[in-house]
Design a protein around this motif. Structure first.
Motif, short mmCIF file in Angstrom:
data_model
loop_
_atom_site.label_atom_id
_atom_site.label_comp_id
_atom_site.label_asym_id
_atom_site.label_seq_id
_atom_site.Cartn_x
_atom_site.Cartn_y
_atom_site.Cartn_z
N SER A 1 0.82 -1.21 0.00
CA SER A 1 0.00 0.00 0.00
C SER A 1 0.85 1.26 0.00
N VAL A 2 1.96 1.24 0.73
CA VAL A 2 2.86 2.39 0.74
C VAL A 2 3.42 2.63 -0.66
N ALA A 3 3.92 1.58 -1.29
CA ALA A 3 4.49 1.71 -2.63
C ALA A 3 3.43 2.15 -3.65
N SER A 4 2.25 1.56 -3.57
CA SER A 4 1.21 1.85 -4.55
C SER A 4 0.62 3.24 -4.36
N LEU A 5 0.39 3.63 -3.11
CA LEU A 5 -0.11 4.99 -2.86
C LEU A 5 0.92 6.03 -3.25
N GLY A 6 2.19 5.73 -2.99
CA GLY A 6 3.24 6.66 -3.39
C GLY A 6 3.23 6.88 -4.90
N ALA A 7 3.14 5.79 -5.65
CA ALA A 7 3.11 5.90 -7.11
C ALA A 7 1.85 6.62 -7.59
N ALA A 8 0.72 6.35 -6.93
CA ALA A 8 -0.54 7.00 -7.32
C ALA A 8 -0.50 8.50 -7.03
N LEU A 9 0.08 8.87 -5.91
CA LEU A 9 0.21 10.30 -5.58
C LEU A 9 1.15 10.99 -6.56
N LEU A 10 2.17 10.27 -7.01
CA LEU A 10 3.08 10.83 -8.00
C LEU A 10 2.33 11.13 -9.30
N GLU A 11 1.41 10.25 -9.67
CA GLU A 11 0.59 10.48 -10.86
C GLU A 11 -0.29 11.71 -10.69
N GLU A 12 -0.62 12.04 -9.44
CA GLU A 12 -1.43 13.23 -9.15
C GLU A 12 -0.56 14.49 -9.06
N ARG A 13 0.67 14.38 -9.53
CA ARG A 13 1.62 15.50 -9.54
C ARG A 13 1.99 15.97 -8.12
N GLN A 14 1.98 15.03 -7.20
CA GLN A 14 2.42 15.30 -5.84
C GLN A 14 3.90 14.94 -5.70
N ARG A 15 4.59 15.68 -4.87
CA ARG A 15 5.99 15.36 -4.55
C ARG A 15 5.99 14.39 -3.37
N VAL A 16 6.60 13.21 -3.57
CA VAL A 16 6.42 12.12 -2.61
C VAL A 16 7.76 11.57 -2.11
N LEU A 17 7.82 11.37 -0.80
CA LEU A 17 8.93 10.67 -0.17
C LEU A 17 8.36 9.47 0.58
N LEU A 18 8.94 8.30 0.34
CA LEU A 18 8.59 7.10 1.09
C LEU A 18 9.70 6.80 2.08
N VAL A 19 9.32 6.32 3.27
CA VAL A 19 10.30 6.01 4.31
C VAL A 19 10.09 4.56 4.75
#
Length: 252
Positions: free
Chosen positions: A19-37
């Motif tokens: 879910s972390v990886a998938s939400l991160g990728a989905a937020l990136l598609e929404e033009r959000q700047r994303v950091l995963l930890v």
């Protein structure tokens, strides 16, 4: 404004890292700047995104111990996500943190120095309610609870909520429970539907829509080192995470 979102559940096998990886990728598609930890000593998120944990010399472990700033440990995945990675060194770091001053605040302090670079910081908590999870909840604005729609997952929610209550009382009074994310969901079964209904009734928690369907595609994606949004772009599982990401952005 940065939103720090922790995905936490002390029960393993509930698709938290997926879910972390998938939400991160989905937020990136929404033009959000994303950091995963990655806060799991097994380094599952790091591996799932195509980075070999054993080849890393600097990880989140060194950041938490104050040896390097967070910026020096960042890596970028092939999908364009920034990642603060982890490997087995985090297990030793967790043991050392138990006797360190400010152990619950170390992640928050480290992330504060780079937070302005991101719209979202998503924390992948380990499947335990120890120092690392407490540190994540202390650093987070919101917590999302991934939950497999089956009875044993349901039973663990109360313990997690007790921990969240303690963190709110003593460390992070502004922490918000964003809700429950149903994973590995089979809507054809009455059992799965009943478990989600029980979560709403028992704990008064919002269940984010849509639930994430059960599919082998999620197991295949880490072998390629990418999220399902990259390996099966049009699959219903990828679309479900996109819908949840849009919901998160809308609710900021």
């Amino acid at each position: 404004m940065t939103t720090t979102l922790a995905l936490a559940n002390q029960k393993g096998g509930v698709a938290k890292t997926t879910s972390v990886a998938s939400l991160g990728a989905a937020l990136l598609e929404e033009r959000q700047r994303v950091l995963l930890v990655d806060l799991d000593p097994q380094g599952s998120l790091t591996f799932s995104l195509g980075i070999d944990p054993e080849e890393l010399e600097v990880t989140v472990a060194e950041v938490l111990l104050g040896k390097v700033p967070a910026r020096d440990a960042l890596v970028t995945t092939e999908e364009g996500l920034d990642l603060l990675p982890a490997n087995v060194a985090l297990a030793e770091a967790e043991e050392n943190l138990v006797t360190r001053t400010g152990r619950e605040q170390r992640l928050r302090v480290a992330l504060a120095k780079i937070a302005d670079d991101y719209d979202w910081i998503i924390l992948d908590c380990p499947p335990a309610l120890g120092v690392l999870t407490i540190g994540a909840l202390s650093a987070a604005d919101q917590v999302l609870i991934p939950l497999q729609a089956e009875t044993l997952s349901h039973r663990g929610v109360g313990q997690l909520l007790d921990t969240i209550h303690d963190v709110r009382q003593f460390i992070n009074p502004d922490l918000v429970i964003r809700g429950v994310l149903a994973t590995m969901y089979d809507g054809r079964t009455a059992h799965a539907r009943n478990v989600l209904a029980a979560i709403t009734e028992t704990y008064d928690l919002e269940v984010l829509e849509p639930p994430i369907p059960k599919t082998i595609r999620f197991a295949e994606a880490p072998a390629i080192g990418r999220s399902i949004l990259s390996t099966a772009r049009t699959h219903k599982g990828a679309d479900a995470y996109r819908a949840v990401a849009r919901l998160l952005v809308k609710g900021r």
